[in-house]
Scaffold this motif. Structure first.
Motif, PDB file in Angstrom:
ATOM      1  N   LEU A 287       0.669  -1.380   0.038  1.00  0.00           N
ATOM      2  CA  LEU A 287      -0.092  -0.084   0.062  1.00  0.00           C
ATOM      3  C   LEU A 287       0.802   1.478  -0.084  1.00  0.00           C
ATOM      4  O   LEU A 287       0.397   2.355  -0.459  1.00  0.00           O
ATOM      5  CB  LEU A 287      -1.059  -0.079   1.280  1.00  0.00           C
ATOM      6  N   ARG A 288       2.258   1.345   0.547  1.00  0.00           N
ATOM      7  CA  ARG A 288       2.768   2.306   0.470  1.00  0.00           C
ATOM      8  C   ARG A 288       3.472   2.750  -0.687  1.00  0.00           C
ATOM      9  O   ARG A 288       3.858   1.869  -1.359  1.00  0.00           O
ATOM     10  CB  ARG A 288       3.988   2.229   1.771  1.00  0.00           C
ATOM     11  N   THR A 289       3.689   3.792  -1.010  1.00  0.00           N
ATOM     12  CA  THR A 289       4.124   4.302  -2.355  1.00  0.00           C
ATOM     13  C   THR A 289       5.727   4.312  -2.357  1.00  0.00           C
ATOM     14  O   THR A 289       6.396   3.988  -1.358  1.00  0.00           O
ATOM     15  CB  THR A 289       3.842   6.064  -2.551  1.00  0.00           C
ATOM     16  N   PRO A 290       6.256   4.216  -3.534  1.00  0.00           N
ATOM     17  CA  PRO A 290       7.685   3.748  -3.456  1.00  0.00           C
ATOM     18  C   PRO A 290       8.519   4.810  -2.692  1.00  0.00           C
ATOM     19  O   PRO A 290       8.228   5.859  -2.178  1.00  0.00           O
ATOM     20  CB  PRO A 290       8.127   4.207  -5.018  1.00  0.00           C
ATOM     21  N   SER A 291       9.750   4.211  -2.251  1.00  0.00           N
ATOM     22  CA  SER A 291      10.503   4.933  -1.279  1.00  0.00           C
ATOM     23  C   SER A 291      10.525   6.343  -1.826  1.00  0.00           C
ATOM     24  O   SER A 291      10.747   6.879  -2.893  1.00  0.00           O
ATOM     25  CB  SER A 291      11.917   4.354  -1.468  1.00  0.00           C
ATOM     26  N   PRO A 292      10.665   7.208  -0.757  1.00  0.00           N
ATOM     27  CA  PRO A 292      10.685   8.686  -1.158  1.00  0.00           C
ATOM     28  C   PRO A 292      12.114   9.220  -1.353  1.00  0.00           C
ATOM     29  O   PRO A 292      13.235   8.541  -1.080  1.00  0.00           O
ATOM     30  CB  PRO A 292      10.379   9.490   0.390  1.00  0.00           C
ATOM     31  N   PRO A 293      12.476  10.237  -1.740  1.00  0.00           N
ATOM     32  CA  PRO A 293      13.847  10.600  -2.095  1.00  0.00           C
ATOM     33  C   PRO A 293      14.431  10.910  -0.824  1.00  0.00           C
ATOM     34  O   PRO A 293      13.851  10.910   0.397  1.00  0.00           O
ATOM     35  CB  PRO A 293      13.500  12.129  -2.891  1.00  0.00           C
ATOM     36  N   ALA A 294      15.584  11.278  -0.962  1.00  0.00           N
ATOM     37  CA  ALA A 294      16.476  11.469   0.458  1.00  0.00           C
ATOM     38  C   ALA A 294      16.261  12.667   1.106  1.00  0.00           C
ATOM     39  O   ALA A 294      15.363  13.687   0.379  1.00  0.00           O
ATOM     40  CB  ALA A 294      18.102  11.882  -0.235  1.00  0.00           C
ATOM     41  N   ILE A 295      16.052  12.743   2.494  1.00  0.00           N
ATOM     42  CA  ILE A 295      15.579  13.728   3.069  1.00  0.00           C
ATOM     43  C   ILE A 295      16.251  15.098   2.959  1.00  0.00           C
ATOM     44  O   ILE A 295      17.331  14.868   2.826  1.00  0.00           O
ATOM     45  CB  ILE A 295      15.548  13.397   4.760  1.00  0.00           C
ATOM     46  N   GLY A 296      15.730  16.015   2.506  1.00  0.00           N
ATOM     47  CA  GLY A 296      16.113  17.459   2.441  1.00  0.00           C
ATOM     48  C   GLY A 296      16.698  17.983   3.783  1.00  0.00           C
ATOM     49  O   GLY A 296      16.093  17.773   4.946  1.00  0.00           O
ATOM     50  N   PRO A 297      17.632  19.224   3.660  1.00  0.00           N
ATOM     51  CA  PRO A 297      18.017  20.001   4.669  1.00  0.00           C
ATOM     52  C   PRO A 297      16.865  20.665   5.386  1.00  0.00           C
ATOM     53  O   PRO A 297      16.802  21.082   6.638  1.00  0.00           O
ATOM     54  CB  PRO A 297      19.131  20.999   4.204  1.00  0.00           C
ATOM     55  N   ALA A 298      16.118  21.098   4.688  1.00  0.00           N
ATOM     56  CA  ALA A 298      15.055  22.001   5.160  1.00  0.00           C
ATOM     57  C   ALA A 298      13.899  20.951   6.214  1.00  0.00           C
ATOM     58  O   ALA A 298      13.524  21.120   7.245  1.00  0.00           O
ATOM     59  CB  ALA A 298      14.014  22.316   4.292  1.00  0.00           C
ATOM     60  N   THR A 299      13.777  19.833   5.643  1.00  0.00           N
ATOM     61  CA  THR A 299      13.177  18.691   6.664  1.00  0.00           C
ATOM     62  C   THR A 299      13.918  18.240   7.888  1.00  0.00           C
ATOM     63  O   THR A 299      13.359  18.090   9.021  1.00  0.00           O
ATOM     64  CB  THR A 299      12.725  17.502   5.693  1.00  0.00           C
ATOM     65  N   LEU A 300      15.240  18.153   7.651  1.00  0.00           N
ATOM     66  CA  LEU A 300      16.212  17.938   8.524  1.00  0.00           C
ATOM     67  C   LEU A 300      15.950  18.990   9.821  1.00  0.00           C
ATOM     68  O   LEU A 300      15.969  18.812  11.041  1.00  0.00           O
ATOM     69  CB  LEU A 300      17.441  17.567   8.488  1.00  0.00           C
ATOM     70  N   TRP A 301      16.161  20.182   9.293  1.00  0.00           N
ATOM     71  CA  TRP A 301      16.135  21.200  10.434  1.00  0.00           C
ATOM     72  C   TRP A 301      14.736  21.482  10.958  1.00  0.00           C
ATOM     73  O   TRP A 301      14.776  21.832  12.213  1.00  0.00           O
ATOM     74  CB  TRP A 301      16.513  22.645   9.787  1.00  0.00           C
ATOM     75  N   SER A 302      13.724  21.183  10.243  1.00  0.00           N
ATOM     76  CA  SER A 302      12.329  21.190  11.018  1.00  0.00           C
ATOM     77  C   SER A 302      12.322  20.068  11.951  1.00  0.00           C
ATOM     78  O   SER A 302      11.592  20.351  13.036  1.00  0.00           O
ATOM     79  CB  SER A 302      11.326  20.978   9.780  1.00  0.00           C
TER      80      SER A 302
END
Length: 594
Positions: free
Chosen positions: A98-113
């Protein structure tokens, strides 16, 4: 002897397939002859002494060693699999499908959030609940937004509705001090946030999508760890620059903040109120909150980038029944509802005298006798409607008309039952006052009536929006319940009841939260001081910072500071019971713990 020897040595060796001494067939190639198997010298000499003659006898097989008896296949021992190697490739699980394909690598904005969410969780959530929940939710929502945008997802209308609704529900802890509406609001906010991340629309999607953050915790943590590891390996210089900048800024804030605080007492008080009080003793608790905030933010971001499509779970409809088999039980149930409602309308539209005349019971006894039964009747009716739709006939337009007519009539009659139950609760509250249990079950009964109205609308307009509409109605109900301040409503109703009938239960009102203080402040003395003494002691012991204090608590502190509570000592004991005894008929005005 020499001739025989030359004769024998010059003869080509024969193959086992062609027999001893058999000549090569005409047209055979030299490779075929040279590829024949060799025979032993003894057999070759014996063959040389005998004249060559054609033979049709079968050629015995070449002796390759002792004969080994063949073992039947069913007796052969199969090699045992190595238990340490596992069971081999397994089919993908439900979540993997059910899960969509693997997401792209986590971005810097997401990491800082995520880092901001974890840091704020460790600093703010350890002192209680209040505006800090909304403050922590903002960077977590931003991290999910950045992750969804990097994965190519676009903002849809229902996603915005769920997200805004979840943020609005987190305003309830900032406004109300009572724990039970705050708990409902926080749980509902988590459910709406999960729906916003997964974008579900069907019944399985809405029901399972509201819990969808939990399956994403492990995957989100692995996803975030890979992103941190990759970025730390690729840009060590930038990481060191950020760490150095943060360290220098922290040192400057501490040095100059300490100097300014020592120079001005007002600034020191303001700084002390704004900054969290972090001590070494609660470090394990702060660390746990940091990990919890990071895991929650990563789960939200991972769900936004690779959501689980719970709508992929399909529920097959039940076997369609014929019209008579399906409709007859429901028509009988409609007739039973109609007969009950016909007798209820007299009491429902009447008042106190009508209740006593028709039933011989007091209004409170009449309400207590039937409210819970009517509540369960409403719940069971919704279950009957769900099962009836599963096995409804689906032959054509006539079947659809039959289904809508029978179930629509049942829904309308059930709405009258809901009105009757609410009327009974109104009589009950008039007799004994409003409590938390009474206002809660009345709110549930009212929401069930809203669900029935939505089902009727779905029968007319279509059921495509029904799952999301019911989920939205539940969220709106929880939000309204929290914003209306149930503890405040309970106190207001009991104060109004005292003004009318001179009956009040001070002991129960003392168990409410600080949201009840404004209403209790209007009581005359000594009832006011007796009712507020408990709140004064509790608020004096509490020293919560601004981010963990609700508006209800702040308002209660202001009221008690503006008008202090008087000390009446032992006069408060039994004060509410004496007021009840002065109310009149003992049988009618006796206290009911429900």
């Amino acid at each position: 002897m020499s001739e025989k020897s030359s004769d024998t040595s010059g003869r080509p060796e024969s193959s086992p397939e062609s027999g001893d001494g058999a000549e090569a067939a005409p047209g055979s190639t030299p490779a075929a002859v040279s590829g024949a198997a060799r025979v032993s010298p003894g057999r070759a000499n014996a063959a040389a002494t005998k004249p060559a003659r054609a033979s049709t006898a079968p050629v015995p097989p070449q002796d390759t060693g002792p004969d080994v008896p063949k073992v039947p296949a069913y007796l052969q021992t199969q090699p045992r699999p190595d238990v340490w190697l596992g069971k081999g490739p397994q089919p993908p699980g439900l979540l993997s499908r059910l899960r969509t394909p693997s997401p792209p690598a986590i971005g810097p904005a997401t990491l800082w959030s995520v880092f901001a969410t974890a840091l704020l969780s460790a600093l703010l959530l350890g002192d209680g609940l209040g505006p800090n929940l909304l403050i922590v939710a903002v960077p977590a929502a931003l991290g999910a937004f950045f992750a969804a945008r990097s994965a190519g997802r676009v903002l849809r209308p229902w996603t915005a509705v769920w997200a805004v609704g979840g943020m609005a529900l987190l305003a309830v802890p900032a406004l109300r001090e009572a724990g039970w509406p705050v708990f409902l609001a926080v749980v509902s906010a988590l459910a709406l946030g999960s729906l916003a991340l997964h974008g579900s629309r069907s019944w399985p999607g809405v029901l399972l999508g509201s819990l969808g953050l939990f399956p994403s915790v492990a995957g989100g943590v692995r996803w975030g760890w890979r992103g941190v590891r990759d970025r730390a390996g690729d840009s060590r210089g930038r990481v060191r620059t950020v760490v150095r900048s943060a360290a220098v800024a922290a040192v400057l804030l501490i040095v100059f903040g300490t100097l300014f605080a020592s120079a001005d007492a007002a600034f020191a008080d303001l700084l002390g109120r704004l900054t969290p009080d972090v001590s070494v003793g609660d470090s394990p608790w702060r660390l746990f909150l940091f990990v919890l905030g990071a895991a929650g933010a990563l789960a939200a971001a991972y769900s936004a980038a690779a959501p689980v499509r719970w709508d992929g779970i399909t529920v097959r409809p039940g076997k369609a029944r014929n019209r008579a088999e399906w409709a007859v039980p429901l028509i009988v149930l409609d007739l039973l509802f109609a007969a009950f409602i016909a007798l209820q309308l007299v009491v429902l539209l009447g008042g106190y005298d009508k209740v006593r005349e028709e039933t011989g019971l007091l209004p409170a006894e009449y309400a207590r006798q039937g409210f819970w039964q009517l509540l369960w009747a409403t719940v069971l009716t919704l279950l009957v409607i769900a099962l009836a739709l599963r096995w409804a006939p689906r032959g054509g337009p006539r079947d659809r008309t039959l289904v809508r007519s029978v179930l629509g009539t049942l829904c309308v009659l059930t709405l009258v039952v809901v009105a009757s139950a609410l009327r009974r609760m109104d009589l009950y509250v008039d007799a004994f006052g409003l409590t938390r249990l009474r206002i809660s079950v009345a709110a549930v009964e009212l929401w069930l009536g809203v669900v029935l109205v939505l089902i009727i609308a779905a029968g007319v307009l279509g059921a495509r929006m029904l799952p999301r509409a019911i989920a939205a109605s539940a969220a709106i109900g929880v939000l309204a319940f929290g914003l209306l301040s149930p503890d405040g409503l309970i106190a207001e109703q009991n104060v109004a009841r005292y003004d009318r009938d001179k009956r009040i239960d001070i002991e129960y009102l003392e168990s409410l939260s600080a949201d009840a203080v404004p209403a209790l402040d209007t009581l005359p003395e000594p009832l006011r001081s007796c009712a507020l003494e408990h709140f004064r002691r509790d608020l004096a012991r509490q020293d919560t910072p601004w981010y963990a204090s609700s508006w209800g608590e702040v308002r209660a502190r202001d009221i008690l500071e503006r008008t202090p509570v008087q000390n009446h000592g032992s006069d408060c004991y039994g004060l509410g019971q004496e007021a009840d005894e002065r109310g009149g008929d003992e049988e009618e005005h006796s206290y009911d713990p429900y």
